[in-house]
Design an enzyme around this catalytic site. Structure first.
Site, PDB file in Angstrom:
ATOM      1  N   PRO A   1     -10.205   2.008   8.282  1.00  0.00           N
ATOM      2  CA  PRO A   1     -10.833   0.767   7.813  1.00  0.00           C
ATOM      3  C   PRO A   1     -10.304   0.233   6.485  1.00  0.00           C
ATOM      4  O   PRO A   1     -10.507  -0.940   6.179  1.00  0.00           O
ATOM      5  CB  PRO A   1     -12.306   1.173   7.662  1.00  0.00           C
TER       6      PRO A   1
ATOM      7  N   THR B   1       0.862  -1.182   0.000  1.00  0.00           N
ATOM      8  CA  THR B   1       0.000   0.000   0.000  1.00  0.00           C
ATOM      9  C   THR B   1       0.902   1.238   0.000  1.00  0.00           C
ATOM     10  O   THR B   1       2.119   1.130   0.015  1.00  0.00           O
ATOM     11  CB  THR B   1      -0.902   0.023   1.254  1.00  0.00           C
ATOM     12  N   CYS B   2       0.281   2.420   0.017  1.00  0.00           N
ATOM     13  CA  CYS B   2       1.088   3.642   0.009  1.00  0.00           C
ATOM     14  C   CYS B   2       1.891   3.792   1.297  1.00  0.00           C
ATOM     15  O   CYS B   2       2.926   4.460   1.325  1.00  0.00           O
ATOM     16  CB  CYS B   2       0.205   4.869  -0.206  1.00  0.00           C
ATOM     17  N   ASN B   3       1.429   3.163   2.372  1.00  0.00           N
ATOM     18  CA  ASN B   3       2.107   3.315   3.662  1.00  0.00           C
ATOM     19  C   ASN B   3       2.942   2.113   4.083  1.00  0.00           C
ATOM     20  O   ASN B   3       3.657   2.184   5.077  1.00  0.00           O
ATOM     21  CB  ASN B   3       1.083   3.604   4.766  1.00  0.00           C
TER      22      ASN B   3
ATOM     23  N   THR C   1      -6.454  19.268   1.996  1.00  0.00           N
ATOM     24  CA  THR C   1      -7.476  19.190   3.044  1.00  0.00           C
ATOM     25  C   THR C   1      -8.875  19.260   2.458  1.00  0.00           C
ATOM     26  O   THR C   1      -9.754  18.460   2.805  1.00  0.00           O
ATOM     27  CB  THR C   1      -7.286  20.329   4.074  1.00  0.00           C
TER      28      THR C   1
END
EC number: 1.2.1.70
Length: 418
Positions: free
Chosen positions: A113, A49-51, A191
């Site tokens: 989630p 994933t991106c993280n 944001t």
């Protein structure tokens, strides 16, 4: 058969390192097959994933350094870079880590989630490629079960922990339904983009996006079907907005008290909900003095976020206890499987030995050898084959004065004193 988990995530590595070891969908399939052919992995799942990038693999002789070297080679990255930015777990620690990841306990935003769906997707990819066997099938299904239980039985994901999400959740308390309201978004940065995504998830149908640069506003507005405004057009359209959320880099206020007051008159004093997420502020503080104007600043929302983070932290403690139970259940299942494998292997070995001696005896009888001699020889050889391994084990235990093993062997061989 060792279970290893090698990973790099937002806690251990900056994005410029994480992006170097990310797997695309095509690369993921290639990598799974490579793990099998080059490292002898029996079962593998790759989560990217991106993280985070994580490799879960089970193999007979695989070591930490070999897995690290494989990852470095696959992505053409210096191995020392990975070593200083990664973590590795094995067996129960790897199982617990996987369950914590799927439950959102190891995420950048506690309790988010999306990660559960990403773990499920990684599992399906591995299963489709033939890299999931009985152990990983059980492990991941139990992981999905505990992650679902964590979400349903705790408040881990119940409260907003970003100001963007908090502003939308606050609006839900003010308006009975968000799908009927008209929203004005001022700004088009990260944001506001996140706010727009949350609003879209809440089925908001009518949005306007006002920005200094129209091209960027159009880019954000297009997927939402939103109307695009310049900042100069805000006063003439402000009365249409039930809710205003602003986040720009402006050094001066975008909305003054007078502009909002005129808009409220045009709305016949129908209430307006305003959220100012900017620093410096986009909306003059005096707007809060107006009847029917409900203004919240980023500080107001930060207080909500901090309270909700504390609530999630409390929920996380309950989740950790649930994961401990799930890890114990999986280990018990796996140990039971191992004992069943041992029984099966022992029976298979005994059966093979019996067949070998039986065939020898039958051949001797067919060759005309004395039946009594054949039976005596068969009995002696069968007895010797049965007692050889236990006798060696007893001798070794006795030499090392291992009373526990001696006691266990005594019970296993039925030699306990009556």
């Amino acid at each position: 058969m060792a279970l290893l988990a090698l990973g790099i995530n937002h806690n251990t590595a900056p994005v410029e390192v994480r992006e170097k070891v990310a797997f695309s969908a095509d690369a993921q399939l290639e990598a799974l097959l490579s793990l099998q052919s080059e490292l002898g992995s029996q079962e593998s799942v790759i989560l990217s994933t991106c993280n985070r990038t994580e490799i879960y693999t089970q193999s007979e002789n695989l070591t930490h350094p070999a897995l690290m070297a494989w990852l470095a080679q696959f992505h053409s990255v210096e191995q020392h870079t990975l070593q200083s930015n990664s973590y590795i777990y094995e067996e129960q620690d790897a199982i617990r880590h996987l369950m914590r990841v799927a439950s959102g306990l190891d995420s950048l935003v506690l309790g988010e989630p999306q990660i559960l769906g990403q773990v499920k997707q990684a599992f399906v990819c591995a299963k489709d490629s033939g890299m999931v066997g009985s152990r990983f099938e059980r492990l991941f299904q139990q992981t999905f079960s505990v992650a679902k239980k964590v979400r349903s039985d705790t408040d881990i994901g119940a409260n907003a922990v970003s100001v963007a999400y908090a502003s939308v959740q606050l609006a839900k308390h003010i308006f009975s339904s968000l799908d009927k309201i008209n929203v004005l978004l001022i700004g088009a940065g990260e944001t506001i983009e996140l706010v727009a995504r949350h609003l879209s998830e809440q089925k908001v149908q009518s949005m306007m996006v006002a920005n200094r640069t129209l091209a960027r506003a159009q880019e954000l507005a297009a997927p939402l079907g939103a109307k695009v405004l310049t900042l100069a057009q805000i006063p003439e359209h402000l009365a249409e907005a039930d809710m205003v959320i602003s986040s720009t880099a402006s050094q001066l206020p975008i909305l003054g008290k007078g502009v909002v007051e005129r808009a409220l008159k045009n709305r016949r004093h129908q209430p307006m909900f305003l959220v100012d997420l900017a620093v410096p502020r986009d909306i003059e503080a005096e707007v809060a003095e107006l009847d029917d104007a409900y203004l919240y600043t980023v500080d107001d929302l930060q207080q909500i976020v901090q309270q909700n983070l504390a609530s999630r932290q409390s929920a996380a403690e309950k989740a950790e206890a649930m994961i401990d139970v799930a890890v114990r259940d999986f280990v018990q299942w796996h140990d039971a499987q191992a004992s069943m494998d041992l029984v099966r292997d022992y029976r298979a070995q005994s059966e093979a030995n019996k067949q070998k001696l039986q065939e020898r005896a039958l051949k001797q009888l067919a060759d005309g050898k004395n039946p009594e001699e054949v039976i005596v020889e068969l009995a002696n050889k069968l007895t010797n084959s049965l007692i050889h391994a236990p006798t060696q084990a007893i001798k070794e235990a006795a030499l090392s004065q291992d009373n526990n093993s001696l006691s266990l062997l005594q019970r296993a061989l039925g030699l306990e004193k009556i």
